[in-house]
Design an enzyme around this catalytic site. Structure first.
Site, PDB file in Angstrom:
ATOM      1  N   ASP A 204      69.442  -2.937   6.304  1.00  0.00           N
ATOM      2  CA  ASP A 204      68.592  -1.807   5.930  1.00  0.00           C
ATOM      3  C   ASP A 204      67.521  -1.627   6.998  1.00  0.00           C
ATOM      4  OD1 ASP A 204      70.028  -1.501   3.629  1.00  0.00           O
ATOM      5  OD2 ASP A 204      68.339  -1.797   2.256  1.00  0.00           O
TER       6      ASP A 204
ATOM      7  N   ARG B 215      78.435   3.830   3.473  1.00  0.00           N
ATOM      8  CA  ARG B 215      77.219   3.633   4.254  1.00  0.00           C
ATOM      9  C   ARG B 215      77.482   2.847   5.535  1.00  0.00           C
ATOM     10  NH1 ARG B 215      72.205   2.601  -0.009  1.00  0.00           N
ATOM     11  NH2 ARG B 215      72.676   4.363  -1.384  1.00  0.00           N
TER      12      ARG B 215
ATOM     13  N   ASP C 122      65.367  -7.902  -1.675  1.00  0.00           N
ATOM     14  CA  ASP C 122      66.309  -7.177  -2.526  1.00  0.00           C
ATOM     15  C   ASP C 122      67.708  -7.776  -2.487  1.00  0.00           C
ATOM     16  OD1 ASP C 122      64.375  -5.324  -3.292  1.00  0.00           O
ATOM     17  OD2 ASP C 122      64.835  -3.987  -1.628  1.00  0.00           O
TER      18      ASP C 122
END
EC number: 4.2.2.2
Length: 277
Positions: free
Chosen positions: A103, A155, A75
């Site tokens: 991630d 985040r 990604d």
């Protein structure tokens, strides 16, 4: 040394118990798909710079000595950890990727993210695959001694499920929020150093990615330092004590010590056969 991976590499999948160690050299991974750690255990990534990572199409990947199969494309994450355990990301530099910088998804657990320098990115760190992936409730992640530097938006981390211990990190003027969540995670913010930006709408450290129903989520702050109007909104009842054995725990310093504790975040200056500094 800069790694620029081709779009569809036929790579040999690691079997775990591996260390990627950049000490004593300048190692950069950039401008292509970067690092995926999938369905393995006991992996260390130390002392490298990862930036400007790009998405890639699926490719054929060898997962054992006898099997080659399709692997979903990247990604554009700097480091993607999926279905893995006992992973340590330490003293790395991460910036400016297409998707996330780190991630952690698909029920990965026993993850430590420490002593890294993050900068110039929007969605920094995601813990949890999606809100409906209930297996992530067993996720345990420690985020410690990192420097979240300038140009970061949100985040740091965002936690969807499971448990996150966020301890002794430095946060410099996030643009939207620092720590967030969306599916009843437990978050213990301990001994961090939060410096809010000058914008009046960016003072809050926390953000719940839902409109309501979060009052019972266990989010706590202890020994944190808040500068320039920063503030943390706690919630929930009951203990948020660390779900680790006493042998796995570390002593968390008060937040006012964080500037010195994070002064060497990022790759260390190392020479072979000599101590790093």
């Amino acid at each position: 040394m800069v790694g620029n991976c081709p779009p569809n590499p036929q790579r040999t999948s690691a079997s775990g118990y591996k260390t990627i160690d950049g000490r004593g050299a300048k190692v950069e991974i950039a401008y292509g798909p970067c690092i995926t750690i999938q369905q393995v255990t006991n992996v260390i990534v130390h002392g490298i710079s990862i930036h400007d990572c790009k998405p890639a199409k699926y490719g054929m990947v060898r997962s054992s000595t006898t099997h080659v199969g399709h692997r979903k494309g990247s990604d554009g994450d700097a480091i993607a950890i999926s279905g893995s355990s006992h992973i340590w990301i330490d003293h790395c530099y991460l910036a400016s990727c297409t998707d996330g910088l780190i991630d952690v998804i698909h029920a990965s657990t026993g993850i430590t993210i420490s002593n890294n320098y993050f900068t110039q990115h929007v969605k920094v760190m995601l813990l949890g695959h999606n809100d409906n992936f209930v297996q992530d409730v067993n996720m345990k992640v420690t985020v410690a001694f990192n420097h979240f530097g300038p140009g970061l938006v949100e985040r740091m981390p965002r936690v969807r499920r499971g448990y996150a211990h966020v301890a002794n990190n430095r946060y410099d003027k996030w643009i939207m929020y620092a720590i967030g969540g969306s599916a009843d995670p437990t978050i213990f913010s301990e001994g961090n150093y939060f410096i809010a930006s000058d914008k009046s709408n960016s003072k809050e450290v926390t953000k719940r990615e839902v409109k309501g129903g979060w009052n019972n989520w266990r989010w706590r702050t202890s020994k944190d330092v808040f500068k320039n109007g920063a503030y943390f909104v706690p919630s929930g009842y009951g203990s948020v004590d660390l779900p680790y054995s006493s042998a796995q725990r570390f002593t968390v310093a008060p937040g006012n010590m964080v500037p010195s504790l994070t002064a060497d975040a990022g790759p260390l200056n190392c020479n072979r056969n000599l101590p790093c500094y």
